[in-house]
Write a protein that holds these residues in place. Structure first.
Motif, short mmCIF file in Angstrom:
data_model
loop_
_atom_site.label_atom_id
_atom_site.label_comp_id
_atom_site.label_asym_id
_atom_site.label_seq_id
_atom_site.Cartn_x
_atom_site.Cartn_y
_atom_site.Cartn_z
N GLU A 85 0.83 -1.21 0.00
CA GLU A 85 0.00 0.00 0.00
C GLU A 85 0.86 1.26 0.00
OE1 GLU A 85 -0.36 -2.53 2.18
OE2 GLU A 85 -2.28 -3.40 1.56
N GLN A 86 1.97 1.23 0.74
CA GLN A 86 2.88 2.38 0.74
C GLN A 86 3.50 2.59 -0.64
OE1 GLN A 86 5.70 2.90 3.97
NE2 GLN A 86 4.51 1.49 5.26
N THR A 87 3.83 1.50 -1.31
CA THR A 87 4.41 1.60 -2.66
C THR A 87 3.40 2.22 -3.62
OG1 THR A 87 5.80 -0.33 -2.23
CG2 THR A 87 5.47 0.30 -4.54
N ILE A 88 2.16 1.76 -3.58
CA ILE A 88 1.12 2.32 -4.45
C ILE A 88 0.90 3.79 -4.15
CG2 ILE A 88 -1.34 2.24 -5.00
CD1 ILE A 88 -1.10 -0.85 -4.81
N ALA A 89 0.90 4.16 -2.86
CA ALA A 89 0.72 5.57 -2.49
C ALA A 89 1.89 6.43 -2.98
CB ALA A 89 0.57 5.70 -0.97
N MET A 118 14.12 -5.11 3.03
CA MET A 118 14.40 -5.76 1.75
C MET A 118 13.67 -7.09 1.58
SD MET A 118 16.17 -3.77 -0.12
CE MET A 118 16.84 -4.82 -1.39
N ASP A 119 13.30 -7.72 2.66
CA ASP A 119 12.55 -8.97 2.55
C ASP A 119 11.12 -8.75 2.06
OD1 ASP A 119 11.98 -7.69 5.02
OD2 ASP A 119 11.29 -9.59 5.91
N ARG A 120 10.71 -7.48 1.96
CA ARG A 120 9.37 -7.14 1.47
C ARG A 120 9.37 -6.78 -0.01
NH1 ARG A 120 6.37 -6.22 6.24
NH2 ARG A 120 4.54 -6.69 4.99
N LEU A 121 10.47 -7.04 -0.71
CA LEU A 121 10.59 -6.72 -2.13
C LEU A 121 9.48 -7.34 -2.97
CD1 LEU A 121 12.09 -5.33 -4.43
CD2 LEU A 121 13.64 -7.29 -4.51
N PRO A 122 9.04 -8.57 -2.72
CA PRO A 122 7.94 -9.12 -3.52
C PRO A 122 6.67 -8.25 -3.46
CG PRO A 122 9.03 -10.88 -2.34
CD PRO A 122 9.61 -9.60 -1.82
N GLU A 123 6.42 -7.59 -2.33
CA GLU A 123 5.27 -6.69 -2.22
C GLU A 123 5.44 -5.46 -3.12
OE1 GLU A 123 3.63 -6.04 1.80
OE2 GLU A 123 5.11 -7.54 2.43
N VAL A 124 6.65 -4.95 -3.19
CA VAL A 124 6.94 -3.81 -4.06
C VAL A 124 6.72 -4.22 -5.52
CG1 VAL A 124 8.74 -2.23 -4.88
CG2 VAL A 124 8.55 -2.75 -2.44
N GLU A 125 7.24 -5.37 -5.89
CA GLU A 125 7.08 -5.85 -7.27
C GLU A 125 5.60 -6.07 -7.61
OE1 GLU A 125 9.68 -9.22 -7.11
OE2 GLU A 125 11.41 -8.05 -7.77
N GLU A 130 0.64 -4.17 -10.43
CA GLU A 130 -0.74 -3.70 -10.32
C GLU A 130 -0.87 -2.25 -10.79
OE1 GLU A 130 -3.57 -2.57 -6.59
OE2 GLU A 130 -2.66 -4.59 -6.55
N PHE A 131 0.06 -1.41 -10.37
CA PHE A 131 -0.03 0.03 -10.67
C PHE A 131 0.19 0.31 -12.15
CE2 PHE A 131 1.38 4.41 -10.89
CZ PHE A 131 0.50 5.05 -10.04
N PHE A 132 1.21 -0.32 -12.74
CA PHE A 132 1.57 -0.01 -14.12
C PHE A 132 0.90 -0.93 -15.13
CE2 PHE A 132 5.07 2.07 -11.87
CZ PHE A 132 4.99 3.32 -12.45
N ASP A 133 0.13 -1.88 -14.68
CA ASP A 133 -0.67 -2.74 -15.56
C ASP A 133 0.18 -3.37 -16.67
OD1 ASP A 133 -3.05 -3.99 -16.29
OD2 ASP A 133 -3.54 -2.41 -17.73
N GLY A 134 1.28 -4.03 -16.27
CA GLY A 134 2.08 -4.78 -17.23
C GLY A 134 3.22 -4.02 -17.88
N ARG A 135 3.15 -2.70 -18.03
CA ARG A 135 4.23 -1.94 -18.66
C ARG A 135 4.84 -1.01 -17.60
NH1 ARG A 135 6.25 2.37 -19.32
NH2 ARG A 135 7.52 2.96 -21.04
N ARG A 136 5.76 -1.57 -16.87
CA ARG A 136 6.35 -0.78 -15.80
C ARG A 136 7.72 -0.25 -16.19
NH1 ARG A 136 10.24 -2.94 -12.66
NH2 ARG A 136 10.63 -5.15 -12.77
N PRO A 137 8.15 0.84 -15.57
CA PRO A 137 9.50 1.36 -15.84
C PRO A 137 10.55 0.46 -15.21
CG PRO A 137 8.44 2.64 -14.11
CD PRO A 137 7.42 1.66 -14.60
N SER A 138 11.79 0.63 -15.64
CA SER A 138 12.87 -0.12 -14.99
C SER A 138 12.95 0.32 -13.53
CB SER A 138 14.20 0.11 -15.70
OG SER A 138 14.59 1.45 -15.58
N MET A 139 13.42 -0.57 -12.69
CA MET A 139 13.40 -0.31 -11.25
C MET A 139 14.72 -0.77 -10.64
SD MET A 139 10.74 -1.88 -8.41
CE MET A 139 11.03 -3.57 -8.89
N THR A 140 15.30 0.10 -9.83
CA THR A 140 16.45 -0.24 -9.02
C THR A 140 16.00 -0.15 -7.57
OG1 THR A 140 17.98 0.67 -10.65
CG2 THR A 140 18.80 0.43 -8.39
#
Length: 162
Positions: A85-89, A118-125, A130-140
């Protein structure tokens, strides 16, 4: 080049002692750049720098890079919600700031995610998908100790203004 014994080494490409001049290097770079007429990108190299204000990097002609400061979720979301939820916000805030600069969500090309857990990375992904609907920007993703508002996520972005 001078060796410890005082002798000098002959430059293999020029047959002379010492380094190539700046003009020779720029001439070689121009010759190399002109050989590829199919090149669609403009690339600037550090050796091409003629002033301290010159930029470096690769981008398509006619596009302007736009850099957005790191965005965190609001304090209430940071304290009461999970990483997804924090990532989406935070992504909502990034796209709002981008829209103020006439940059659409599809024109956000790269993001850096600062994450305290860092163990919560799957939630960020998952949030990105969900947010970018399949076409997401590169992420570091960068692990950090703490973020403003006690948030677990902060996102900065780079977009293009077409």
């Amino acid at each position: 080049m001078t060796h410890t014994d005082g002798s000098r080494k002959r430059h293999a490409a020029t047959g002379r002692f010492g380094r190539r001049s700046r003009d020779e290097l720029l001439g070689l770079r121009t010759k190399l750049d002109n050989t590829d007429s199919m090149q669609k990108n403009v690339t600037r190299h550090e050796s091409d720098r003629l002033s301290a204000l010159g930029g470096y990097g690769v981008r398509k002609r006619g596009l302007q890079l736009v850099f957005f400061d790191g965005q965190t979720p609001d304090e209430r979301t940071a304290l009461r919600r999970g990483v997804k939820e924090q990532t989406i916000a935070a992504l909502d805030r990034v796209t709002s700031v981008a829209a103020e600069s006439d940059v659409e969500a599809d024109d956000i090309m790269r993001t850096t995610v600062y994450l305290t857990k860092m163990d919560r990375l799957p939630e960020v992904e998952s949030a990105y998908e969900e947010f970018f609907d399949g076409r997401r920007p590169s992420m570091t993703v960068v692990g950090v100790g703490a973020l403003p508002n006690d948030a677990d996520v902060q996102i900065e972005a780079t977009g293009v203004d077409r």
